[in-house]
Write an enzyme that holds these catalytic residues in place. Sequence first.
Site, mmCIF file in Angstrom:
data_model
loop_
_atom_site.group_PDB
_atom_site.id
_atom_site.type_symbol
_atom_site.label_atom_id
_atom_site.label_comp_id
_atom_site.label_asym_id
_atom_site.label_seq_id
_atom_site.Cartn_x
_atom_site.Cartn_y
_atom_site.Cartn_z
ATOM 1 N N GLY A 48 0.708 -1.163 0.012
ATOM 2 C CA GLY A 48 -0.194 0.175 0.139
ATOM 3 C C GLY A 48 0.866 1.444 -0.127
ATOM 4 O O GLY A 48 0.721 2.084 -0.705
ATOM 5 N N CYS A 49 1.815 1.158 0.857
ATOM 6 C CA CYS A 49 2.676 2.295 0.982
ATOM 7 C C CYS A 49 3.473 2.628 -0.403
ATOM 8 O O CYS A 49 3.889 3.848 -0.790
ATOM 9 C CB CYS A 49 3.767 2.337 2.028
ATOM 10 S SG CYS A 49 2.845 2.110 3.714
ATOM 11 N N THR A 50 3.844 1.521 -1.297
ATOM 12 C CA THR A 50 4.577 1.876 -2.260
ATOM 13 C C THR A 50 3.521 2.428 -3.482
ATOM 14 O O THR A 50 3.867 3.108 -4.181
ATOM 15 C CB THR A 50 5.182 0.382 -2.785
ATOM 16 O OG1 THR A 50 6.092 -0.273 -1.880
ATOM 17 C CG2 THR A 50 5.723 0.441 -4.141
#
Length: 162
Positions: A48-50
């Site tokens: 998700g952070c990527t």
Amino acid sequence: METDTMIESGQPAPDFTLPDQDGEIVTLSSLRGSPVVVYFYPKADTPGCTTQACGVRDHAADYDARGAIVLGISPDPVKKVKKFHDKRSLNFRLLADEDHAVAEAYGVWVEKSMYGRTYMGNERTTFVIDPDGVITDVLRKVKPAEHDDLVLGALGAGAIGG
């Protein structure tokens, strides 16, 4: 220590000083005069952070057009943030909030649970800050794929000279 009160729009953004991916010090109040997008994310180089970070990277021209400076903040150490920054060729600064003091100040250091265990971590939340240092928008629990549309929409509404 857990904070139940998240900073709301209309409030001054709490100032902070943190190291970026290169260990250079960034102080929020030194960025006055430009809109600033501060987004808190849970952990460097997770799916998700990527997605979220690459979205910001890929919309750099849109942020630039609005004169906005984007800062991503996680509780990861500088070394890990640097690795993530380089691996994904990010074109904005990632800040290391290792003691999560900034996340606490913004009210996004929360209890989370996954696979039946609870732990403390950053809630994925974005703050849009105007050139005077006042928060104009708080986007809570944003889905990574929708992040840029929401943030750019918020910036567009309050964009300077546009």
